[in-house]
Design a protein around this motif. Structure first.
Motif, mmCIF file in Angstrom:
data_model
loop_
_atom_site.group_PDB
_atom_site.id
_atom_site.type_symbol
_atom_site.label_atom_id
_atom_site.label_comp_id
_atom_site.label_asym_id
_atom_site.label_seq_id
_atom_site.Cartn_x
_atom_site.Cartn_y
_atom_site.Cartn_z
ATOM 1 N N TYR A 77 6.351 -39.753 -0.079
ATOM 2 C CA TYR A 77 6.099 -39.884 1.358
ATOM 3 C C TYR A 77 6.979 -38.946 2.175
ATOM 4 N N LEU A 86 1.096 -36.644 6.562
ATOM 5 C CA LEU A 86 1.011 -37.991 7.109
ATOM 6 C C LEU A 86 0.467 -37.980 8.531
ATOM 7 N N LEU A 96 -0.677 -46.271 8.117
ATOM 8 C CA LEU A 96 0.252 -46.124 6.993
ATOM 9 C C LEU A 96 0.017 -47.210 5.949
ATOM 10 N N MET A 100 -0.719 -46.565 2.055
ATOM 11 C CA MET A 100 0.113 -47.112 0.983
ATOM 12 C C MET A 100 -0.709 -47.934 -0.016
ATOM 13 N N ALA A 382 8.794 -46.145 0.088
ATOM 14 C CA ALA A 382 7.643 -45.525 0.752
ATOM 15 C C ALA A 382 7.852 -45.383 2.262
ATOM 16 N N ALA A 386 8.586 -41.899 4.619
ATOM 17 C CA ALA A 386 7.794 -41.555 5.803
ATOM 18 C C ALA A 386 8.659 -41.399 7.044
#
Length: 474
Positions: A77, A86, A96, A100, A382, A386
């Motif tokens: 990520y 992203l 998101l 995921m 994760a 991000a």
């Protein structure tokens, strides 16, 4: 399956496999550094070392798998955020949480696989690993004849070599004491030089001795019981001495001797042991009074006794002299010490049994915590990737190591406290998961709401405003 899901899966699986191999390699190197002195110089065949490394790698999965999930999720990520992928995913209307979703499925599969591995394969790997490591560590050194030391590694022989050539095979000034049937040094051999080599079948060490003399003592042929009646001496230009090498072959211990350890059991065996131990504790509590009662000669008479109608009051017993009082006190003290010894032994046994029960319950719970750790560390990694938006092996490695150390330290403290009885085994096994799970939920929420949690400029502006407010005059 959508293309975006395939992209995310490919972005996750590649770094996961790479990081898993790297972590396994690092842990394997730590094992070799720790036991290098116990393995080198003992003449093991190459496949023994390879087998030991393979079993050690299997036992390291419990530590390597959660760390690999954490590191690969941060890298995946972080790389997607660094390359603005992203942003493109969110601009396409995919949240998101949906991004995921495919990797969460993979992590759930990994968690289930980790559970079955820890229940079925890990006990077998632990049994093979620790039994083989035990045999390897007690193995004698392969340096059979060190310099200037009387070596007793061959049964019945004491051998000293004053000097060796650099080739390790040419010997100088050799002295050999050989024990006879009477357990005395009945044969002594001296040689100026010699050559040491193994037989073709690797069963014997052959010493080819040159320019020496041998002395042998015998009881003689006259039937005399004296041990030393005849001395034989003969000189030689060259002779051979065979020494049996079977004592230097690795002797495998029966693996059944290690099966009672908690790490060698699966869930069913652990549950059976815990139930048996609890039954033993309950039965011991019931028989404790019966064991102590045999040492108690003075007991309280029940009010409804059918034998003694009227108990004799204690103050009505008269002791005529000092000796009677001393004897009474000595008898009472002896009985008290006997009861204390019995209770101390029972208490020590109960303490050891309770500690063993806690240890086995901890091992039972660890079968489940391995899979749960993978899920929790993914929930941390994760969203953290991000947020920080950094890929590669730089910042993600630092962040993942920090969180893994938090997980490992808290888990170790909880495990030790549970084994000592300061915490419940259930709490001790799950405390690290309980601490990190809210952090994972918090980071997931912050990443889903595009929070600038690690934006340095945001904190600079906050402290700048705070300092400006402080500097304003009232």
């Amino acid at each position: 399956m959508k293309k975006i899901h395939l992209l995310l899966l490919k972005s996750f699986i590649r770094p996961f496999i790479v990081t898993l191999l790297i972590v396994m390699f690092v842990l394997l190197m730590l094992f070799l550094f720790k036991y290098i002195d116990d393995l080198i110089g003992k003449g093991f065949q190459w496949y023994i070392i390879l087998e030991l490394m393979m079993y050690n790698s299997a036992t390291n999965v419990a530590m390597a798998l959660p760390l690999s999930v954490l590191l690969s999720s941060i890298m995946t990520y972080g790389s997607l955020g660094e390359n603005y992928e992203l942003v493109a995913i969110k601009s396409a209307g995919i949240s998101l949480r949906r991004a995921m979703y495919p990797m969460m499925v993979v992590v759930l599969v990994l968690s289930a696989a980790a559970f079955f591995f820890s229940d079925y394969m890990l006990p077998v790997a632990n049994l093979k690993y620790y039994s083989l490591l035990y045999d390897a560590r007690k193995q004698k050194s392969a340096d059979l004849l060190p310099e200037n030391i009387f070596s007793n590694r061959f049964p019945g022989y004491s051998i000293r070599v004053k000097r060796k050539d650099p080739d390790g095979q040419t010997l100088h000034e050799i002295m050999i004491y050989q024990t006879g049937k009477l357990e005395t040094n009945q044969t002594v051999t001296f040689a100026k030089s010699g050559l040491m080599y193994r037989s073709k079948d690797d069963l014997y060490l052959i010493l080819k001795l040159r320019d020496g003399v041998r002395y042998e003592e015998d009881a003689g042929s006259s039937g005399n019981s004296l041990p030393r009646q005849r001395l034989t001496r003969f000189r030689f230009k060259e002779t051979e001495q065979k020494l049996d090498l079977s004592v230097f072959k690795i002797q495998r211990t029966d693996e059944n001797e290690f099966r009672n350890a908690s790490m060698m059991m699966n869930l069913r065996q652990l549950q059976h042991y815990v139930d048996s131990a609890h039954h033993e504790v309950d039965s011991n509590v019931k028989v404790n009074y019966n064991l102590v009662k045999a040492y108690m000669k003075y007991t309280t008479v029940p009010l409804t006794s059918s034998v003694i109608k009227k108990p004799i009051p204690a103050d009505s017993i008269k002791m005529t002299g000092i000796s009677d009082k001393v004897n009474t006190l000595n008898n009472a003290s002896s009985e008290v010490h006997q009861i204390m010894d019995v209770l101390r032994n029972r208490a020590d046994r109960h303490k050891e049994t309770s500690k063993s029960i806690r240890r086995y319950i901890m091992e039972y719970q660890k079968k489940f915590t391995l899979g749960a750790a993978c899920i929790v560390l993914f929930l941390i990694g994760a969203p953290l990737g991000a947020i920080i938006r950094k890929g590669g092996l730089g910042l993600p490695v630092v962040v993942s190591v920090i969180f893994f150390l938090i997980y490992y330290i808290i888990g170790t403290i909880g495990e030790k406290s549970a084994k000592e009885g300061d915490l419940s085994p259930l709490i001790g096994a799950w405390i690290s998961i309980g601490v990190l799970f809210p952090i994972g939920l918090f980071l997931t929420y912050k990443a889903a709401t595009d929070s600038a949690l690690f934006d340095v400029d945001l904190y600079k502006r906050f402290f700048k405003r705070f300092s400006l407010r402080k500097s304003k005059p009232i």
